[in-house]
Design a protein around this motif. Structure first.
Motif, PDB file in Angstrom:
ATOM      1  N   ASP A 131      27.341  32.573 -25.239  1.00 17.45           N
ATOM      2  CA  ASP A 131      28.642  32.562 -25.913  1.00 17.45           C
ATOM      3  C   ASP A 131      29.659  33.397 -25.152  1.00 17.45           C
ATOM      4  OD1 ASP A 131      27.681  30.913 -27.889  1.00 17.45           O
ATOM      5  OD2 ASP A 131      27.310  32.521 -29.330  1.00 17.45           O
ATOM      6  N   TYR A 132      29.211  34.532 -24.614  1.00 20.39           N
ATOM      7  CA  TYR A 132      30.108  35.392 -23.825  1.00 20.39           C
ATOM      8  C   TYR A 132      30.627  34.647 -22.602  1.00 20.39           C
ATOM      9  CZ  TYR A 132      31.281  38.636 -20.073  1.00 20.39           C
ATOM     10  OH  TYR A 132      31.887  39.249 -19.003  1.00 20.39           O
ATOM     11  N   GLU A 135      33.158  31.969 -23.717  1.00 22.45           N
ATOM     12  CA  GLU A 135      34.406  32.584 -24.191  1.00 22.45           C
ATOM     13  C   GLU A 135      35.240  33.077 -23.017  1.00 22.45           C
ATOM     14  OE1 GLU A 135      33.273  35.637 -26.880  1.00 22.45           O
ATOM     15  OE2 GLU A 135      32.553  34.243 -28.427  1.00 22.45           O
ATOM     16  N   THR A 136      34.588  33.643 -22.013  1.00 20.98           N
ATOM     17  CA  THR A 136      35.293  34.133 -20.833  1.00 20.98           C
ATOM     18  C   THR A 136      35.959  32.991 -20.085  1.00 20.98           C
ATOM     19  OG1 THR A 136      33.704  35.959 -20.601  1.00 20.98           O
ATOM     20  CG2 THR A 136      35.050  35.413 -18.666  1.00 20.98           C
ATOM     21  N   GLU A 138      36.808  29.960 -21.284  1.00 20.43           N
ATOM     22  CA  GLU A 138      37.867  29.327 -22.068  1.00 20.43           C
ATOM     23  C   GLU A 138      39.091  30.231 -22.184  1.00 20.43           C
ATOM     24  OE1 GLU A 138      35.861  27.716 -25.694  1.00 20.43           O
ATOM     25  OE2 GLU A 138      36.350  25.831 -24.660  1.00 20.43           O
ATOM     26  N   LYS A 139      38.889  31.557 -22.163  1.00 20.81           N
ATOM     27  CA  LYS A 139      40.031  32.473 -22.151  1.00 20.81           C
ATOM     28  C   LYS A 139      40.814  32.315 -20.854  1.00 20.81           C
ATOM     29  CE  LYS A 139      42.523  36.169 -23.220  1.00 20.81           C
ATOM     30  NZ  LYS A 139      43.246  36.420 -21.962  1.00 20.81           N
TER      31      LYS A 139
END
Length: 317
Positions: A131-132, A135-136, A138-139
């Motif tokens: 997930d990390y 998320e990185t 997509e950010k």
């Protein structure tokens, strides 16, 4: 029980060579895991693109975003401690891994200088904290989309000139104007283009209005694009001049001061200014640069990109 240590028997070099040749350097399990999820979420990318320096595992050309999936052993995770666990053929393995670490650093620096966002994930991050990783990524993609939108809305045209005298630059300390984007910063002299003005005309006018100095001659150095997710985008035309006349007057909006070039870096500057200011003394070619900001924080940059000199061939008769 025999407590005598077993004698080390070197492995057959042919077996070692066969084993090493079957270790995959692309399409590894961690790469495939990441690629499948990106594809499931509708993202389009290239794999191991040889056109990009370092052949990143995943490339998003549109956003100049690249991803590397690194194994801990080959790329030297926590290497100072990890190398203690390498017992056999140490010279070979330590040299090889140190070379990989150095190359990763070179690749990162080269890609960042070309304006790429570089993301690197260790295999344990992808396997244990997926997930990390997502998320990185997509950010980073979200930030790229914001900057694309800013560029699409058009760039405000401005100028900036650094006047030179006695190995000093004339700097403005922006401390007198309310709601000033540059409040508390040291910058050169310049402002916004008015209707019908060229950048050169604008720079001369702004310098006279803010300093009472008349420019006799200026040197065009290039342009800087400022993309900030908190402010409108800006294209700033950059000049230097050591040929001017008149008496320096006080400025209503800023404090004017001659600052030694060697002391400029100690001032409160925009981080992007720290990138292009040294180019004014070290480079003769005109250049361009793009600076990406999140508010006051410099996120990344592209350039400097130098303008190619025109080749003048001998005219045929």
């Amino acid at each position: 029980m025999d407590n005598q240590a077993k004698e080390y028997t070197p492995r057959d070099p042919k077996i070692v060579s066969f084993t090493m040749s079957h270790i995959r350097y692309k399409d590894t399990g961690i790469e495939l895991k990441l690629r499948r999820e990106l594809h499931r979420r509708g993202y389009h990318y290239r794999c191991n693109d040889k056109r990009v320096f370092g052949h990143p595992d995943i490339v998003f050309p549109k956003w100049r975003l690249v991803i590397f999936c690194d194994s801990e052993f080959w790329h030297g995770y926590n290497f100072e401690k990890a190398q203690e666990n390498i017992k056999s053929n140490r010279d070979f393995w330590l040299t090889k891994i140190q070379r990989n670490i150095a190359r990763d650093k070179t690749v990162n620096e080269k890609l960042k200088s070309e304006g790429y966002i570089v993301l690197r994930f260790w295999s344990f991050q992808i396997n244990k904290d997926f997930d990390y990783a997502m998320e990185t990524i997509e950010k980073a993609i979200s930030d790229c989309k914001k900057f694309d939108e800013i560029t699409g809305n058009g760039l405000i045209k401005t100028t900036l000139c650094y006047l030179e005298k006695d190995d000093c630059y004339l700097m403005l300390y922006r401390n007198r104007k309310k709601d000033d984007l540059n409040q508390g910063k040291w910058i050169g002299v310049g402002g916004h283009l008015e209707d019908g003005e060229t950048p050169y005309q604008c720079a001369k006018r702004e310098i006279f209005e803010e300093t009472s100095l008349t420019i006799n001659k200026m040197r065009y150095r290039g342009y800087i694009d400022f993309l900030n997710d908190a402010y409108p985008g800006e294209r700033m035309y950059l000049y230097t001049s050591n040929d001017f006349s008149g008496e320096l007057s006080d400025c209503d909006e800023s404090e004017l001061k001659w600052i030694k070039k060697e002391e400029i870096s100690s001032l409160n500057l925009w981080d992007g200014d720290r990138l292009f200011l040294p180019l004014l003394t070290s480079e003769k070619k005109t250049f361009s640069m793009t600076l990406f900001y999140h508010g006051d924080e410099l996120a990344r940059h592209i350039g400097p990109i130098y303008k190619e000199a025109k080749k003048h061939g001998r005219r045929k008769r």
